[in-house]
Design an enzyme around this catalytic site. Structure first.
Site, mmCIF file in Angstrom:
data_model
loop_
_atom_site.group_PDB
_atom_site.id
_atom_site.type_symbol
_atom_site.label_atom_id
_atom_site.label_comp_id
_atom_site.label_asym_id
_atom_site.label_seq_id
_atom_site.Cartn_x
_atom_site.Cartn_y
_atom_site.Cartn_z
ATOM 1 N N SER A 113 0.811 -1.210 0.000
ATOM 2 C CA SER A 113 0.000 0.000 0.000
ATOM 3 C C SER A 113 0.848 1.265 0.000
ATOM 4 O O SER A 113 1.813 1.392 0.745
ATOM 5 C CB SER A 113 -0.876 -0.012 1.248
ATOM 6 O OG SER A 113 -1.656 1.148 1.283
ATOM 7 N N CYS A 139 -0.696 3.748 10.407
ATOM 8 C CA CYS A 139 0.055 4.799 9.732
ATOM 9 C C CYS A 139 0.527 5.828 10.759
ATOM 10 O O CYS A 139 -0.282 6.386 11.492
ATOM 11 C CB CYS A 139 -0.807 5.480 8.695
ATOM 12 S SG CYS A 139 0.073 6.803 7.904
ATOM 13 N N ILE A 180 5.472 -5.483 8.249
ATOM 14 C CA ILE A 180 5.192 -4.366 9.117
ATOM 15 C C ILE A 180 4.906 -3.099 8.323
ATOM 16 O O ILE A 180 5.302 -3.002 7.156
ATOM 17 C CB ILE A 180 6.408 -4.073 10.078
ATOM 18 C CG1 ILE A 180 7.666 -3.776 9.271
ATOM 19 C CG2 ILE A 180 6.607 -5.195 11.048
ATOM 20 C CD1 ILE A 180 8.891 -3.424 10.119
#
Ligand SMILES: Cc1cc2nc3c(=O)[nH]c(=O)nc-3n(C[C@H](O)[C@H](O)[C@H](O)COP(=O)(O)OP(=O)(O)OC[C@H]3O[C@@H](n4cnc5c(N)ncnc54)[C@H](O)[C@@H]3O)c2cc1C
Ligand SMILES: Cc1cc2nc3c(=O)[nH]c(=O)nc-3n(C[C@H](O)[C@H](O)[C@H](O)COP(=O)(O)O)c2cc1C
Ligand code: FES
Lengths: 302, 264
Positions: free
Chosen positions: A20, A128, A189
């Protein structure tokens, strides 16, 4: 040779996905190769409403890696559904949407919408580090992860992957929070919180001061965490952090990852993902292994 | 517009200054489709350190022979490694990059202004515009005599070249923009194209706005990917609200922007 895997109910032709925020919604890379080669595409972090992101400068290079503080700039889920999803659907690959929000209500509403789209799975970004009010708070404790994941689970029938932040003392706790709430898989991670200072200006290079560290610099930390998570939970783990070739991917799989994801590596070599698939196949061939599933978790500890 | 990755063969190296190099590489597929203002991203090593590609402007395209030229100054470790390459080596490049390119098609009397190492992307623009029978007025500013490069090259592709140094040690005395201003007042200019240090770009923009002349600027920002996926290279859209600022990417919407469209 079999490279197919079943990750959390997602049948992927190979274990290699793209991470992502490093692949947009696929369009730019489709100029370089056929996205159907990939096990799955994980989209840019997508939220309920559009987000403009942080002030620049947003990226900078660090030893064997980089820092970013993009701040989840994205056009919102409606725009994605209308403009990017139809494009991605043209390829024979799985589509996993990385979902982010500021509140539990955001996540639930977003996943309600995602549940009705033609996508294969959702990856919850609880980790995030660049959005102050948001994800980090949910992502750093057993209770926090469990609470958001449970709420989302109620509205989402599709496979649910929870992406974990490494910025915690014990990542097996947050992993268990996801598992106990009914997640189908874990990815780990996300980036490690970091900072770079311009010593001439005596100021951090990033406008946001701190940012998320990614790239080969974080690989040993990621491999260790994937190993710990795979030992602690029964649901499958997608490993990422610094992968730039097949050997790196194999390392994660030996540590216990069933699938892998490539992030910042896409920036230095647009063909890194297809090359990684070939690299894994080479490894299997060299070791006379017929099924990629046979290397998962096969590290022998000293 | 398609972009591609090439292992481009380095066919010529010219050292313009101690720390400024001109590389000529074989990149037929890229020059075929490139436009003035576009850039390439160079990977200087096949290792992971230094990690990111380096954005460098296209200086000149020899479309006939498929040769792409770029000029760079050695700044840090990436350009240092690049400068050690030898003729015959391969250079890993991605290009052409950037959808925002110089567009002079609607104008006739062009002012092309650059400062320092910001002049490199302007050469192809001047060359192409002159070939298209535009009136090309070029203004180049350097700190002093020691820093002057590419005078002959720009002379050949300009109808008029004004070369200035800040201290007057070579060419005209003063900032290049002062001479542009004089020509604007004489009514010689109908559009402006600029690249260089930020203070210069800001002054050029102000001058353009005051005189109601359309102006394009080429901007730099730190890049992650250079191909539009990481959203790292953002600049603020000028008219977006302060409490809800919007951004566009230098590597995608730029690197060349209408000067009033973005804040810089
Ligand atoms: C669109 C564009 C076109 C450019 N064209 C040219 C050109 O034609 N000739 C030329 O000499 N230079 C050009 N530059 C600047 C050039 O990219 C930097 O000088 C170079 O990246 C420095 O790398 P380094 O390894 O030497 O320095 P380091 O200090 O080691 O670089 C560290 C990191 O910071 C980044 N960085 C440092 N300075 C800049 C900068 N000014 N802009 C963007 N990123 C930077 C590097 O890319 C790298 O990721 C351009 C920049 C951009 C954005
Ligand atoms: C520019 C950039 C943007 C990112 N955006 C997101 C995001 O939107 N959502 C998310 O879950 N992770 C995001 N990440 C984290 C990556 O998906 C990945 O977890 C991390 O970079 C570690 O992998 P890597 O070392 O291979 O890059 C981003 C990373 C980078 C470098
Ligand atoms: S550098 Fe990645 S989007 Fe521009």
């Amino acid at each position: 040779m079999n490279t197919e895997i079943d990750f959390a109910g997602i049948k992927m032709k190979n274990p290699v996905t793209v991470a992502s925020g490093t692949f947009g919604y696929g369009r730019e890379f489709a100029e370089f190769y056929d996205l159907s080669k990939l096990g799955a595409v994980i989209t840019k972090g997508t939220s309920l409403k559009p987000r403009n992101g942080n002030r620049p400068s947003r990226v900078c290079e660090t030893p064997a890696g980089m820092l970013n503080s993009i701040g989840l700039q994205n056009p919102g889920v409606e725009y994605f559904a209308q403009n990017d999803l139809p494009f991605l659907r043209k390829f024979d690959t799985k589509i996993i949407v990385n979902a982010c929000g500021n509140t539990i209500e955001d996540y639930v509403e977003l996943c309600r919408i995602l549940n009705n789209l033609e996508i294969d799975a959702v990856e919850l970004n609880l980790s995030c580090p660049n959005v102050c009010a948001g994800c980090m708070a949910f992502g750093t404790t057993y209770e926090g992860v469990k609470e958001v994941t449970s709420a989302v689970r109620k509205v989402l029938d599709k496979p649910l992957i929870v992406k974990l932040t490494p910025n915690v003392t014990d990542i097996t706790l947050t992993a268990k929070g996801a598992e106990d709430a009914g997640a189908d898989g874990i990815s780990a991670i996300n980036t490690l919180l970091g900072m770079k200072i311009d010593i001439e200006k005596r100021k951090p290079v990033l406008a946001n001061n701190t940012g998320g560290l990614s790239g080969p610099a974080i690989k040993p930390v990621a491999v260790r965490m994937v190993y710990q998570i795979a030992k602690a939970v029964k649901i499958p783990v997608m490993g990422l952090g610094g992968i730039v070739n097949g050997d790196d991917a194999v390392e994660f799989m030996l540590a216990g990852a069933k699938a892998v994801s490539i992030g910042a590596g896409n920036f230095i070599d647009p063909y890194v993902a297809p090359k990684t698939i070939e690299g894994i196949e080479d490894y299997l061939e060299r070791h006379n292994i017929n099924d990629v599933n046979d290397i998962i978790g096969k590290v022998e500890m000293n | 517009m398609p972009k591609m990755q090439l292992q481009a063969k380095l066919v010529n190296i010219e050292q313009l200054k101690n720390d400024i190099f001109k590389f000529s590489v074989e990149a037929k597929e890229i020059v075929k489709i490139s436009k003035p203002g576009q850039f390439i991203e160079i990977r200087v090593t096949d290792q992971v350190e230094p990690f990111l590609r380096r954005p460098i402007s296209i200086y000149n395209m020899d479309k006939e022979n498929g040769i792409l030229e770029f000029i760079f100054q050695v700044k840090g470790k990436g350009t240092e490694i690049l400068s050690k390459k030898q003729v015959g080596d391969l250079v890993d490049i991605i290009g052409p990059l950037g959808y925002g390119t110089f567009d002079y098609s609607k104008y006739q009397n062009l002012a092309i202004i650059g400062g320092g190492i910001g002049i490199f992307p302007l050469y192809e623009l001047a060359k192409e515009a002159k070939n298209n029978n535009k009136n090309v007025n070029t203004y180049l500013g350097f700190r002093n005599k020691e820093f002057v490069v590419l005078e002959k090259e720009f002379e050949e592709v300009s109808d008029e070249l004004c070369l200035a140094t800040d201290d007057g040690s070579y060419g005209k005395n003063g900032f290049a923009i002062n001479f542009l201003k004089e020509d604007i007042e004489k009514g010689k200019i109908d559009s402006i194209y600029a690249c260089g240090p930020l203070p210069m770009l800001r002054a050029v923009k102000d001058l353009a706005v005051q005189n109601n002349i359309p102006c394009q600027v080429s901007l730099e920002e730190r890049m992650g990917c250079g191909i539009g996926v990481c959203l790292g290279c953002s600049v603020k859209v000028a008219k977006s609200p302060i409490d809800n600022p919007q951004y566009v990417g230098v590597c995608k919407a730029g690197p060349v922007f209408d000067a009033t469209y973005v804040d810089f």
